[in-house]
Design a protein around this motif. Structure first.
Motif, PDB file in Angstrom:
ATOM      1  N   ALA A 171       0.945  -1.279  -0.016  1.00 56.79           N
ATOM      2  CA  ALA A 171       0.147   0.037  -0.074  1.00 56.79           C
ATOM      3  C   ALA A 171       0.864   1.456   0.020  1.00 56.79           C
ATOM      4  O   ALA A 171       0.487   2.091  -0.643  1.00 56.79           O
ATOM      5  CB  ALA A 171      -0.906  -0.061   1.194  1.00 56.79           C
ATOM      6  N   ILE A 172       1.992   1.124   0.689  1.00 54.82           N
ATOM      7  CA  ILE A 172       2.829   2.523   0.946  1.00 54.82           C
ATOM      8  C   ILE A 172       3.635   2.531  -0.500  1.00 54.82           C
ATOM      9  O   ILE A 172       3.747   3.752  -1.054  1.00 54.82           O
ATOM     10  CB  ILE A 172       3.880   2.306   1.867  1.00 54.82           C
ATOM     11  N   TYR A 173       3.971   1.321  -1.222  1.00 51.25           N
ATOM     12  CA  TYR A 173       4.618   1.592  -2.286  1.00 51.25           C
ATOM     13  C   TYR A 173       3.630   2.247  -3.508  1.00 51.25           C
ATOM     14  O   TYR A 173       4.148   3.169  -4.298  1.00 51.25           O
ATOM     15  CB  TYR A 173       5.052   0.055  -2.852  1.00 51.25           C
ATOM     16  N   MET A 174       2.287   1.664  -3.274  1.00 53.56           N
ATOM     17  CA  MET A 174       1.446   2.253  -4.165  1.00 53.56           C
ATOM     18  C   MET A 174       1.366   3.708  -4.061  1.00 53.56           C
ATOM     19  O   MET A 174       1.193   4.275  -5.113  1.00 53.56           O
ATOM     20  CB  MET A 174       0.069   1.569  -4.131  1.00 53.56           C
ATOM     21  N   PHE A 175       1.291   4.116  -2.854  1.00 53.28           N
ATOM     22  CA  PHE A 175       1.145   5.617  -2.505  1.00 53.28           C
ATOM     23  C   PHE A 175       2.090   6.340  -3.075  1.00 53.28           C
ATOM     24  O   PHE A 175       1.836   7.307  -3.473  1.00 53.28           O
ATOM     25  CB  PHE A 175       0.678   5.769  -0.918  1.00 53.28           C
ATOM     26  N   LEU A 176       3.288   5.766  -2.733  1.00 60.50           N
ATOM     27  CA  LEU A 176       4.458   6.565  -3.182  1.00 60.50           C
ATOM     28  C   LEU A 176       4.555   6.799  -4.627  1.00 60.50           C
ATOM     29  O   LEU A 176       4.892   7.944  -5.198  1.00 60.50           O
ATOM     30  CB  LEU A 176       5.882   5.982  -2.601  1.00 60.50           C
ATOM     31  N   PHE A 177       4.136   5.572  -5.173  1.00 62.10           N
ATOM     32  CA  PHE A 177       4.063   5.764  -6.981  1.00 62.10           C
ATOM     33  C   PHE A 177       3.204   6.887  -7.326  1.00 62.10           C
ATOM     34  O   PHE A 177       3.696   7.779  -8.284  1.00 62.10           O
ATOM     35  CB  PHE A 177       3.965   4.621  -7.467  1.00 62.10           C
ATOM     36  N   GLY A 178       2.028   6.762  -6.888  1.00 57.23           N
ATOM     37  CA  GLY A 178       0.983   7.950  -7.160  1.00 57.23           C
ATOM     38  C   GLY A 178       1.416   9.343  -6.853  1.00 57.23           C
ATOM     39  O   GLY A 178       1.252  10.277  -7.669  1.00 57.23           O
ATOM     40  N   ALA A 179       1.947   9.541  -5.639  1.00 58.36           N
ATOM     41  CA  ALA A 179       2.246  10.884  -5.186  1.00 58.36           C
ATOM     42  C   ALA A 179       3.382  11.347  -5.817  1.00 58.36           C
ATOM     43  O   ALA A 179       3.513  12.541  -6.162  1.00 58.36           O
ATOM     44  CB  ALA A 179       2.445  10.647  -3.706  1.00 58.36           C
ATOM     45  N   PHE A 180       4.546  10.646  -6.139  1.00 59.40           N
ATOM     46  CA  PHE A 180       5.849  11.166  -6.235  1.00 59.40           C
ATOM     47  C   PHE A 180       5.909  10.952  -7.845  1.00 59.40           C
ATOM     48  O   PHE A 180       6.412  11.993  -8.553  1.00 59.40           O
ATOM     49  CB  PHE A 180       6.872  10.589  -5.598  1.00 59.40           C
ATOM     50  N   VAL A 181       5.518   9.805  -8.384  1.00 61.35           N
ATOM     51  CA  VAL A 181       5.795   9.613  -9.864  1.00 61.35           C
ATOM     52  C   VAL A 181       4.834  10.136 -10.705  1.00 61.35           C
ATOM     53  O   VAL A 181       4.871  10.836 -11.587  1.00 61.35           O
ATOM     54  CB  VAL A 181       6.025   7.715 -10.256  1.00 61.35           C
ATOM     55  N   VAL A 182       3.480   9.767 -10.472  1.00 62.29           N
ATOM     56  CA  VAL A 182       2.332  10.325 -11.062  1.00 62.29           C
ATOM     57  C   VAL A 182       2.187  11.545 -10.944  1.00 62.29           C
ATOM     58  O   VAL A 182       2.499  12.703 -11.896  1.00 62.29           O
ATOM     59  CB  VAL A 182       1.267   9.483 -10.896  1.00 62.29           C
ATOM     60  N   GLN A 183       1.776  12.266  -9.763  1.00 60.59           N
ATOM     61  CA  GLN A 183       1.609  13.558  -9.499  1.00 60.59           C
ATOM     62  C   GLN A 183       2.900  14.532  -9.587  1.00 60.59           C
ATOM     63  O   GLN A 183       2.722  15.600  -9.870  1.00 60.59           O
ATOM     64  CB  GLN A 183       0.849  13.607  -8.110  1.00 60.59           C
ATOM     65  N   GLY A 184       3.848  13.922  -9.013  1.00 63.78           N
ATOM     66  CA  GLY A 184       4.903  14.667  -8.814  1.00 63.78           C
ATOM     67  C   GLY A 184       5.732  14.982 -10.209  1.00 63.78           C
ATOM     68  O   GLY A 184       5.906  16.245 -10.556  1.00 63.78           O
TER      69      GLY A 184
END
Length: 210
Positions: A171-184
């Motif tokens: 879940a953390i891995y998914m969140f980090l991807f969404g927050a930093f890779v996608v939105q970032g």
């Protein structure tokens, strides 16, 4: 070369999907089941991106013009450069790592959980907010990612492969991807004066605003 790839990365991904599909057909009976599921997950990513950006396409318009209400939907906040980066440099490793390291369960759970989130995003949130029947990407999310994810979770639970910590890490891995890779990535490269702009046909009904 980069300019060509920026305009056609999803087309190249479509060709890559054919290659991956052929390899999977040839290796269907020899790949370990969990690795096969993760390879199918990556295969679906390529088809999902093709659905969003080429056929039927139109996600940039839904994203910029519909969701963000941008008065420059052809370039802001997302533009061809930022979407190329997040969908290839970012997403390819995210989905490929579990293929090569299938025993690291949280690496597989991250993409699977993200894929589950794609179903209501494309199937409910986008159609309701945009007043349309179809959120670009829903077909591959619902008919491919969802069943693959269900099979993956059934397998890791039935075989006792998943630990409680894996759910947390995934879940953390998914969140980090969404927050930093996608939105970032979109935030870092958003630029109203960027020379990189979507073609009108990629914007759908929001093309007239560009």
């Amino acid at each position: 070369m980069l300019g060509f790839y920026r305009r056609h990365w999803f087309d190249i991904g479509g060709v890559l999907a054919v290659v991956v599909g052929v390899v999977l057909l040839l290796k269907w009976k020899t790949l370990p089941y969990i690795q096969l599921l993760m390879a199918l997950n990556f295969f679906t990513l390529l088809l999902h991106q093709f659905e969003e950006y080429r056929w039927p396409g139109g996600l940039p318009g839904q994203m910029n013009g519909g969701l963000h209400k941008s008065d420059m939907p052809d370039r802001y906040p997302a533009n061809p450069h930022s979407l190329m980066l997040l969908n290839t440099v970012g997403a390819y490793p995210f989905y490929l790592l579990p293929v090569f390291f299938p025993d690291v369960i949280w690496l597989g759970l991250g993409p699977v959980l993200l894929a589950f989130a794609q179903v209501p995003t494309h199937g409910l949130m986008m159609p309701i907010k945009l007043k349309t029947l179809y959120g670009k990407g829903f077909i591959t999310a619902f008919f491919m990612w969802l069943p693959i994810g269900i099979l993956y979770i059934r397998h890791i639970v039935a075989e006792g492969l998943v630990r409680p910590a894996d759910w947390v890490y995934g879940a953390i891995y998914m969140f980090l991807f969404g927050a930093f890779v996608v939105q970032g990535t979109i935030r870092i490269f958003r630029d109203k004066h960027t020379p990189h702009r979507f073609a009108r046909k990629q914007l759908g009904r929001w093309g007239n605003a560009s």
